[in-house]
Design an enzyme around this catalytic site. Structure first.
Site, PDB file in Angstrom:
ATOM      1  N   ASN A  73       4.188  39.206  33.040  1.00  0.00           N
ATOM      2  CA  ASN A  73       4.902  40.207  31.866  1.00  0.00           C
ATOM      3  C   ASN A  73       6.397  40.187  31.982  1.00  0.00           C
ATOM      4  OD1 ASN A  73       5.328  42.682  33.318  1.00  0.00           O
ATOM      5  ND2 ASN A  73       3.316  42.587  33.773  1.00  0.00           N
ATOM      6  N   ASP A 104      -3.215  43.744  34.166  1.00  0.00           N
ATOM      7  CA  ASP A 104      -4.512  44.330  34.420  1.00  0.00           C
ATOM      8  C   ASP A 104      -5.715  43.358  34.707  1.00  0.00           C
ATOM      9  OD1 ASP A 104      -3.603  46.773  33.528  1.00  0.00           O
ATOM     10  OD2 ASP A 104      -3.582  46.264  31.415  1.00  0.00           O
ATOM     11  N   LYS A 131      -3.508  21.449  40.523  1.00  0.00           N
ATOM     12  CA  LYS A 131      -2.880  21.860  39.159  1.00  0.00           C
ATOM     13  C   LYS A 131      -4.099  21.390  38.083  1.00  0.00           C
ATOM     14  CE  LYS A 131       0.674  20.556  36.244  1.00  0.00           C
ATOM     15  NZ  LYS A 131       1.524  19.374  35.793  1.00  0.00           N
ATOM     16  N   PRO A 154      -7.348  45.799  40.873  1.00  0.00           N
ATOM     17  CA  PRO A 154      -7.521  47.240  41.144  1.00  0.00           C
ATOM     18  C   PRO A 154      -6.380  47.944  40.309  1.00  0.00           C
ATOM     19  CG  PRO A 154      -6.557  45.637  42.867  1.00  0.00           C
ATOM     20  CD  PRO A 154      -6.918  44.759  41.723  1.00  0.00           C
ATOM     21  N   ASP A 155      -6.664  49.052  40.175  1.00  0.00           N
ATOM     22  CA  ASP A 155      -5.637  49.859  39.366  1.00  0.00           C
ATOM     23  C   ASP A 155      -4.912  50.786  40.563  1.00  0.00           C
ATOM     24  OD1 ASP A 155      -4.404  52.320  38.333  1.00  0.00           O
ATOM     25  OD2 ASP A 155      -5.265  52.147  36.348  1.00  0.00           O
ATOM     26  N   ILE A 156      -3.966  50.703  40.947  1.00  0.00           N
ATOM     27  CA  ILE A 156      -3.208  50.894  41.865  1.00  0.00           C
ATOM     28  C   ILE A 156      -2.792  52.490  42.191  1.00  0.00           C
ATOM     29  CG2 ILE A 156      -1.182  50.981  43.444  1.00  0.00           C
ATOM     30  CD1 ILE A 156      -0.995  47.839  42.168  1.00  0.00           C
ATOM     31  N   PHE A 202       3.550  55.720  35.226  1.00  0.00           N
ATOM     32  CA  PHE A 202       4.260  55.513  34.122  1.00  0.00           C
ATOM     33  C   PHE A 202       3.246  55.029  32.960  1.00  0.00           C
ATOM     34  CE2 PHE A 202       8.862  55.419  34.081  1.00  0.00           C
ATOM     35  CZ  PHE A 202       9.244  56.249  35.141  1.00  0.00           C
ATOM     36  N   LYS A 254      -4.055  59.009  30.481  1.00  0.00           N
ATOM     37  CA  LYS A 254      -3.746  58.313  31.820  1.00  0.00           C
ATOM     38  C   LYS A 254      -3.505  59.303  32.928  1.00  0.00           C
ATOM     39  CE  LYS A 254      -2.188  54.078  29.804  1.00  0.00           C
ATOM     40  NZ  LYS A 254      -0.971  53.255  29.311  1.00  0.00           N
ATOM     41  N   LYS A 307      -6.129  58.825  35.851  1.00  0.00           N
ATOM     42  CA  LYS A 307      -5.438  58.271  37.118  1.00  0.00           C
ATOM     43  C   LYS A 307      -5.355  59.330  38.224  1.00  0.00           C
ATOM     44  CE  LYS A 307      -3.868  54.171  34.768  1.00  0.00           C
ATOM     45  NZ  LYS A 307      -3.355  52.995  34.917  1.00  0.00           N
TER      46      LYS A 307
END
Ligand code: CTP
Length: 408
Positions: A211, A279, A289, A308-310, A328, A342, A346
């Site tokens: 991203n 994500d 390749k 994984p959601d750290i 954030f 969140k 979280k």
């Protein structure tokens, strides 16, 4: 801060009178001011009032025999721990950016070997003018700290950025700059783990999913925490940024690596998840390749699995959860609502929410909401460095005075 000295250069502008309040607050904090008053500054504030509050001589002339005999202008420029220009007019910024030295203030700025803080105040059009912005970019590249002015009504009747920041904010910045390198300061002895930048999720040896995150906000937070004395571990995805001074960096590529590195740096007192973690990752990474199949109309399916959601993993830890977990929230709509979700989902103490539908990702400014269980606070638009500084100060306050911890 007892024993610290600043050289205060007072430029010309309606905000010059606020330098009097600043001198008073500095002296209450044990910081002495030695004052240079420019010709334009003297139109707005008198040497007598500045001298009465600072308790010393106010220097005005470059070619003054008596002043040179007492303290030469070179010595004057180096006699303090920090040089503060307040208010910094468009003219003073331009002179300093271009190395002009035709009066005492500009000569002192060119001759100094000390850190310099510019506190700008000017008309909104002058502030936004390309020439002023160019001068500021030049000054920052030269290592000068330039504060962002406050937004509001101006003495001239216009509205926008250009007002001198409130003396409390200037004082905080001065304190931060006087605190010096990491190892000292209110967060000395505290460890902070920060994730920053994007992650890269490889599809094959040459392609990846990622991203637009630049890492600027996370790096700025790492730097601000280190400046307040924290032992900072920056777990960073690939970015173009230099590692800030006093920060220990762990470079990673993927979300899984970032997760492992974050856990490996626990226990910590503070965790700040700033990274734009991908994500999903491709379910399989091709050894070679991936090749085109030929047909332009062919659809190629890509199988993804969740990363994984750290932040969640750290925020909901049973054992050795950091005392303060901050996330954030990058949102493009219903910012506060999603960010609050969140916060609970979280296991965060605070969530810093921003709207990323504009130019936040990669840009230098940020406008955030600080959300905690106690409520939501809206911070004005400011540079990412200032968001970082304000956040680091808020974190330090939390550990030293828990009463002020939550977002009011
Ligand atoms: N985060 C994380 N690990 C992930 C995803 C996000 O640690 N796998 C952290 C980010 O560093 C940030 C917070 O979670 O502190 C929120 O990230 P954001 O991208 O806003 O939200 P997502 O959890 O990805 O949710 P959504 O994409 O649905 O908004």
């Amino acid at each position: 801060m007892d024993g610290k000295r600043i050289l205060l250069i007072v430029g010309g502008g309606i905000a010059a009178y606020k330098s009097l309040e600043l001198i008073r607050m500095l002296s209450k904090d044990g910081i002495a001011s030695c004052v240079i008053l420019t010709k334009a500054g003297a139109e707005f504030v008198t040497p007598l009032s500045l001298g009465s509050l600072s308790g010393g001589k106010v220097y005005q002339e470059l070619f003054s025999l008596t002043d040179e005999a007492e303290m030469g202008h070179i010595e004057l420029s180096r006699s303090a721990d920090l040089v503060v220009v307040c208010p910094a007019t468009a003219d003073l910024l331009a002179k300093a950016a271009n190395g002009l030295a035709n009066d005492l203030a500009s000569t002192a700025l060119l001759a100094t070997d000390k850190p310099v803080l510019m506190v700008p105040a000017m008309n909104v059009r002058m502030w936004e003018h390309a020439a002023t912005q160019r001068n500021i970019a030049q000054l920052q590249a030269d290592g000068v700290t330039v504060m962002t002015p406050d937004v509001g009504p101006m003495a001239c009747g216009e509205f926008g950025p250009g007002r001198l920041p409130e003396p409390e904010r200037i004082l905080k910045e001065i304190r931060r700059m006087l605190a010096g390198p990491a190892g000292f300061g209110p967060l000395a002895g505290f460890r902070a783990v920060i994730t920053a930048g994007p992650t890269r999720e490889p599809l094959d040896p040459v392609r990846f999913i990622s991203n637009h995150s630049s890492g600027k906000q996370g790096y700025a937070i790492a730097e601000a925490l280190a400046r307040l004395g924290a032992d900072v571990r920056l777990v960073t995805g690939p970015t173009q940024l230099p590692i800030p001074e006093g920060v220990t960096a762990v470079r990673v590529e993927t979300a899984v690596e970032m997760h492992d590195a974050a856990k490996a740096n626990l226990p910590a007192d503070i965790f700040v998840g700033v990274a734009a973690v991908a994500d999903w990752r491709p379910a399989a990474r091709a050894q070679g390749k991936l090749k085109l199949k030929g047909g332009a109309e062919d659809k190629v399916a890509l199988q993804l699995v969740e990363n994984p959601d750290i932040l969640k993993s750290i925020g909901t830890r049973k054992k050795d959860r950091p005392r303060l977990v901050i996330g954030f929230a990058a949102e493009t709509s219903d910012v506060e609502k999603h960010a609050k979700g969140k916060l609970t989902r979280k296991g965060c103490d605070w969530v810093i929410a921003n709207d990323v539908s504009g130019d936040v990702m990669g840009g230098s400014d940020n406008q955030v909401l600080v959300i905690s269980k106690a409520g939501t606070e809206r911070w004005p638009r400011m540079s990412k460095a200032e968001v970082a500084l304000k956040l680091a100060e808020r974190i330090a306050d939390t550990f030293h005075d828990p009463e002020t911890s939550a977002a009011e």
